[in-house]
Design an enzyme around this catalytic site. Structure first.
Site, PDB file in Angstrom:
ATOM      1  N   ASP A  45      70.110  66.373  43.712  1.00 36.64           N
ATOM      2  CA  ASP A  45      69.198  65.278  43.381  1.00 36.64           C
ATOM      3  C   ASP A  45      67.804  65.587  43.915  1.00 36.64           C
ATOM      4  O   ASP A  45      67.615  65.810  45.113  1.00 36.64           O
ATOM      5  CB  ASP A  45      69.699  63.973  44.004  1.00 36.64           C
ATOM      6  CG  ASP A  45      68.689  62.843  43.854  1.00 36.64           C
ATOM      7  OD1 ASP A  45      68.556  62.322  42.736  1.00 36.64           O
ATOM      8  OD2 ASP A  45      68.024  62.496  44.853  1.00 36.64           O
ATOM      9  N   TYR A  50      58.865  64.542  44.870  1.00 40.21           N
ATOM     10  CA  TYR A  50      59.229  65.294  46.072  1.00 40.21           C
ATOM     11  C   TYR A  50      58.482  66.628  46.131  1.00 40.21           C
ATOM     12  O   TYR A  50      58.490  67.293  47.164  1.00 40.21           O
ATOM     13  CB  TYR A  50      60.730  65.587  46.113  1.00 40.21           C
ATOM     14  CG  TYR A  50      61.645  64.396  46.154  1.00 40.21           C
ATOM     15  CD1 TYR A  50      61.181  63.094  46.366  1.00 40.21           C
ATOM     16  CD2 TYR A  50      63.014  64.564  45.961  1.00 40.21           C
ATOM     17  CE1 TYR A  50      62.046  62.015  46.386  1.00 40.21           C
ATOM     18  CE2 TYR A  50      63.891  63.486  45.986  1.00 40.21           C
ATOM     19  CZ  TYR A  50      63.392  62.216  46.192  1.00 40.21           C
ATOM     20  OH  TYR A  50      64.263  61.157  46.204  1.00 40.21           O
ATOM     21  N   LYS A  75      63.765  62.690  38.866  1.00 39.68           N
ATOM     22  CA  LYS A  75      63.159  61.390  38.598  1.00 39.68           C
ATOM     23  C   LYS A  75      61.701  61.569  38.200  1.00 39.68           C
ATOM     24  O   LYS A  75      60.996  62.401  38.775  1.00 39.68           O
ATOM     25  CB  LYS A  75      63.233  60.499  39.845  1.00 39.68           C
ATOM     26  CG  LYS A  75      64.589  60.459  40.515  1.00 39.68           C
ATOM     27  CD  LYS A  75      64.535  59.722  41.850  1.00 39.68           C
ATOM     28  CE  LYS A  75      65.759  60.043  42.676  1.00 39.68           C
ATOM     29  NZ  LYS A  75      65.727  61.392  43.270  1.00 39.68           N
ATOM     30  N   HIS A 108      61.733  56.661  38.727  1.00 36.43           N
ATOM     31  CA  HIS A 108      61.832  56.655  40.190  1.00 36.43           C
ATOM     32  C   HIS A 108      61.625  55.269  40.796  1.00 36.43           C
ATOM     33  O   HIS A 108      62.240  54.915  41.800  1.00 36.43           O
ATOM     34  CB  HIS A 108      60.793  57.626  40.764  1.00 36.43           C
ATOM     35  CG  HIS A 108      61.104  58.108  42.145  1.00 36.43           C
ATOM     36  ND1 HIS A 108      60.772  59.360  42.592  1.00 36.43           N
ATOM     37  CD2 HIS A 108      61.721  57.518  43.183  1.00 36.43           C
ATOM     38  CE1 HIS A 108      61.169  59.512  43.830  1.00 36.43           C
ATOM     39  NE2 HIS A 108      61.746  58.401  44.220  1.00 36.43           N
TER      40      HIS A 108
END
Length: 293
Positions: A45, A50, A75, A108
């Site tokens: 994930d 990120y 996401k 997200h």
């Protein structure tokens, strides 16, 4: 024993325990994911926000595993909401991950102040699903009223809502809504790592009730909490960059919690959120450009 996989509402299956890379530095991500894959994880994930999708892709390429063996989840960030922007966001993520098809693509966060953009982004996900570019679509951090509005105004019921769930914050009302619509609850911060503790509240890892259960099973508190998620039918996304912890968090399929033990953990709910309030996420406060691949 609890199954190691879960089936989504479109019959796609995913490994129940995923490996998360939230806040993992980009230059450490490939190493951490490689370690997770060696430990047996087959569900990774990540997220555009990120800034480490490329590291995930690097580890996948180096693993020697067939693409079909690893379930890849990512996401879209709020900066890429809107229909065309979301389609392009998929292309950016797919290129960084170096995959043609993403197994699970989520929004997200909801943009409650610009829900029109949120809806258009989700409709883009529906298009990607129809075109076979993603195997399943879903959302993250959608609270009951927002999720209900999405369900009313879009065609495809999300396969997943990834939310903060741990013994101190269980979001039962939201989980009940998920169950009503056959949406899988996926727990981020499944062992309470984001919680800020005050007024003498101990970390979940130091909680006496959880510790006593762990001692009875010769397991760690983290393993007990992950087992609690699995027994209640949730997907869980633990994260670590330490090889021993990575392996420990995956070693949760060889013991069982009793009904009384599950109830004791359920009783720890404080109702206090550790992460940001989803409605506080706005383009003004959290918008940031997601770079090209």
């Amino acid at each position: 024993m609890t199954n190691t996989t879960l089936t989504l509402n479109n019959e796609v299956t995913l490994p129940a325990i995923g490996f998360g890379v939230f806040q993992t530095p980009a230059d450490e991500t490939a190493t951490a994911v490689a370690e997770a894959l060696r430990a047996g994880y087959r569900h990774i994930d990540t997220a555009a926000a990120y800034f480490n999708e490329a590291g995930v892709g690097k580890a996948l390429r180096a693993s020697g595993l067939d693409r079909s063996e690893v379930f890849v989840e990512t996401k879209l960030w709020i900066s890429d909401y809107g229909y065309d922007a979301a389609l392009h966001g998929f292309e950016k993520s797919a290129a960084k991950l170096d995959v043609e098809q993403i197994d699970l693509l989520l929004l997200h966060q909801p943009l409650t102040t610009r829900f029109d953009l949120t809806l258009d982004a989700y409709r883009a996900l529906e298009k990607l699903y129809a075109d076979g570019k993603v195997r399943a679509i879903g959302v993250s951090n959608f609270m009951p009223e927002v999720l209900a509005e999405l369900l009313e105004k879009t065609e495809i019921v999300p396969a997943v809502n990834q939310i903060e769930v741990h013994p101190y914050f269980q979001q039962r009302e939201l989980q009940a809504l998920h169950a009503e619509h056959n949406i899988l609850t996926q727990a981020w911060s499944p062992i309470g790592g984001v919680t800020i503790y005050g007024d003498g509240q101990k970390s979940t890892l130091e909680n006496e009730t959880i510790g006593q259960i762990a001692d009875r099973h010769s397991k760690s508190p983290a393993q007990v909490m992950l087992r609690w998620h699995l027994r209640q039918g949730r997907s869980a996304i633990p994260k670590s960059i330490k090889p021993a912890r990575i392996a420990e968090n995956f070693d949760v399929f060889d013991f069982e919690l009793s009904t009384d033990e599950l109830a004791a953990i359920d009783a720890l709910d404080t109702g206090v959120r550790g992460g940001p309030e989803p409605s506080a996420i706005t383009l003004e406060n959290y918008g940031m450009p997601i770079p090209e691949a």
